[in-house]
Design a protein around this motif. Structure first.
Motif, mmCIF file in Angstrom:
data_model
loop_
_atom_site.group_PDB
_atom_site.id
_atom_site.type_symbol
_atom_site.label_atom_id
_atom_site.label_comp_id
_atom_site.label_asym_id
_atom_site.label_seq_id
_atom_site.Cartn_x
_atom_site.Cartn_y
_atom_site.Cartn_z
ATOM 1 N N ALA A 13 0.849 -1.199 0.000
ATOM 2 C CA ALA A 13 0.000 0.000 0.000
ATOM 3 C C ALA A 13 0.881 1.245 0.000
ATOM 4 N N LYS A 16 -2.039 3.862 3.025
ATOM 5 C CA LYS A 16 -2.267 2.692 3.877
ATOM 6 C C LYS A 16 -3.701 2.554 4.362
ATOM 7 N N TYR A 17 -4.103 1.306 4.481
ATOM 8 C CA TYR A 17 -5.351 0.956 5.160
ATOM 9 C C TYR A 17 -4.976 0.748 6.622
ATOM 10 N N MET A 18 -5.441 1.613 7.490
ATOM 11 C CA MET A 18 -5.145 1.428 8.909
ATOM 12 C C MET A 18 -6.332 1.917 9.725
ATOM 13 N N SER A 106 -0.165 -12.058 4.229
ATOM 14 C CA SER A 106 -1.559 -12.442 4.454
ATOM 15 C C SER A 106 -2.409 -11.981 3.275
ATOM 16 N N SER A 138 -9.032 -11.285 4.862
ATOM 17 C CA SER A 138 -7.936 -10.357 5.155
ATOM 18 C C SER A 138 -8.200 -9.125 4.304
ATOM 19 N N GLY A 139 -8.387 -7.976 4.968
ATOM 20 C CA GLY A 139 -8.777 -6.751 4.267
ATOM 21 C C GLY A 139 -7.918 -6.467 3.041
ATOM 22 N N SER A 140 -6.594 -6.361 3.253
ATOM 23 C CA SER A 140 -5.718 -5.925 2.164
ATOM 24 C C SER A 140 -5.639 -6.952 1.026
ATOM 25 N N ARG A 143 -7.015 -6.145 -2.548
ATOM 26 C CA ARG A 143 -6.269 -5.356 -3.550
ATOM 27 C C ARG A 143 -5.383 -6.244 -4.419
ATOM 28 N N SER A 183 -1.457 -7.413 12.236
ATOM 29 C CA SER A 183 -2.108 -6.214 11.686
ATOM 30 C C SER A 183 -3.531 -6.077 12.234
ATOM 31 N N HIS A 187 -4.836 -2.601 13.764
ATOM 32 C CA HIS A 187 -6.054 -1.874 13.359
ATOM 33 C C HIS A 187 -6.868 -1.457 14.589
ATOM 34 N N ASP A 274 5.549 -1.276 5.380
ATOM 35 C CA ASP A 274 4.311 -1.900 5.814
ATOM 36 C C ASP A 274 4.343 -1.943 7.357
ATOM 37 N N ALA A 275 3.498 -2.732 7.975
ATOM 38 C CA ALA A 275 3.555 -2.877 9.431
ATOM 39 C C ALA A 275 4.648 -3.883 9.760
HETATM 40 O O1 PMV Z 1 -5.191 -6.708 5.613
HETATM 41 P P1 PMV Z 1 -4.686 -6.574 7.000
HETATM 42 O O2 PMV Z 1 -5.736 -6.621 8.035
HETATM 43 O O3 PMV Z 1 -3.530 -7.513 7.269
HETATM 44 O O4 PMV Z 1 -4.095 -5.090 7.158
HETATM 45 C C1 PMV Z 1 -2.978 -4.643 6.448
HETATM 46 C C2 PMV Z 1 -2.630 -3.261 6.845
HETATM 47 C C3 PMV Z 1 -1.311 -2.734 6.307
HETATM 48 O O5 PMV Z 1 -0.594 -3.748 5.630
HETATM 49 C C4 PMV Z 1 -0.451 -2.287 7.480
HETATM 50 C C5 PMV Z 1 -1.528 -1.552 5.381
HETATM 51 C C6 PMV Z 1 -2.130 -1.881 4.031
HETATM 52 O O6 PMV Z 1 -2.894 -1.051 3.544
HETATM 53 O O7 PMV Z 1 -1.810 -2.924 3.457
#
Ligand code: PMV
Length: 305
Positions: A13, A16-18, A106, A138-140, A143, A183, A187, A274-275
């Motif tokens: 990202a 970022k999605y946070m 993930s 998993s949210g990201s 994409r 992550s 969040h 990233d995180a």
């Molecule tokens: O998809 P998750 O819940 O693992 O969140 C990912 C969040 C970040 O990787 C930190 C940022 C992003 O937008 O990918």
């Protein structure tokens, strides 16, 4: 015996999605923009088990931890219920890169699991529907269905056409040990930071400026926006009520080198994180000499993928 195998790329990202508006459905607090990492991949293989078997089994080569295995089965159960399918599988999941240390494994593994399961079920749905189902695991991961650029806002994720279609990506791996704070936990915790109110506005304003800088081919502007954006996310981590962080001394060493490189040459890679403690760099195709120079410098100290 029926075997289905699918590989999907991770994505990094840039915005970022946070933070989540809805935790159960993985609806993000703000829009995000990502670039697919075409050289890296997660591969999921599902082998149909005999009809009378009523649970999934693991292939002993799989690289997932026990927690990740539980999340995988949970998502597979969600997909089975959604499509009303009874089939169980032997599951295998592998990455061609280190997992669980902020390299977005993930995202790629859930995207691969979702697509592989839907293919194994023999169901035909659109990529957008697949991405929406993957988002619930998993949210990201939603994409990862769109390459190279993906824009995700609320429940909609789509490809976006931007000038840079063939960026050269590397990640400087200063540590590949598993991260302590997942992550999902990040969040949750960022919402306790006093910097969190206003985060959605900042991210969406940066998204607008970033898209404009790409359209204008103003690379230096894009670099500055990305730099501010990843620090914004890491500042949320550090200022959460129960503070946490991923930066290591070597992370700062790499970031300082890259900033000084930009100051010296007035050009350089886009830099993001990233995180995790590792640093992602993205170069334009015409910067191949810089790629070699920067890679050579870091390869003497770290793993560079
Ligand atoms: O998809 P998750 O819940 O693992 O969140 C990912 C969040 C970040 O990787 C930190 C940022 C992003 O937008 O990918």
């Amino acid at each position: 015996m029926r075997v289905t195998e699918i590989s999907m790329p991770p994505n990094i990202a840039l915005i970022k999605y946070m933070g989540k508006k809805d935790e159960a459905k993985n609806i993000p607090s703000n829009a995000s923009l990502s670039y697919a990492l075409g050289n890296l991949k997660s591969t999921v293989r599902l082998t149909n088990l005999e009809n009378e078997i009523d649970h999934d089994e693991w292939d002993n080569q799989s690289q997932l931890s026990e927690i990740e295995k539980t999340r995988f089965i949970h998502h597979l159960n969600f997909l089975r219920k959604y499509f009303n399918i009874q089939q169980y599988f032997e599951i295998s999941s592998n990455n061609n890169f280190p997992a669980g240390c902020g390299l977005a494994s993930s995202a790629s593994s859930f995207a691969a699991l979702t697509k592989c399961a839907i293919t194994a079920f023999g169901v035909k749905i659109s990529i957008s529907e697949m991405a929406a189902l993957s988002r619930q695991g998993s949210g990201s991961s939603c994409r990862s269905f769109f390459s190279p650029w993906a824009l995700w806002k609320n429940e909609t994720v789509e490809a976006i056409n931007l000038p840079y279609q063939n960026l050269i990506h590397h990640v400087i791996v200063v540590s590949n040990s598993k991260k302590d704070i997942s992550s999902s936990e990040a969040h949750r915790r960022v919402q306790t930071s006093l910097l969190f109110p206003g985060r959605d506005k900042r991210a969406e304003l940066r998204l607008e400026y970033l898209l404009q800088s790409f359209e204008d081919k103003d690379w230096a502007k894009s670099y500055k926006i990305l730099w501010q954006e990843f620090w914004d996310m890491h500042a949320l981590f550090e200022t959460a009520e129960e503070s946490f962080g991923y930066l290591l001394p070597d992370t700062l060493f790499v970031l300082n080198y890259l900033r000084n490189y930009w100051i010296s040459y007035q050009d350089g890679p886009l830099v993001t994180m990233d995180a995790g403690p590792n640093i992602h760099v993205l170069f334009r195709e015409d910067q191949f000499e810089q790629v070699e120079k920067i890679k050579q410098f870091f390869e003497s100290k770290f793993l560079v993928l």
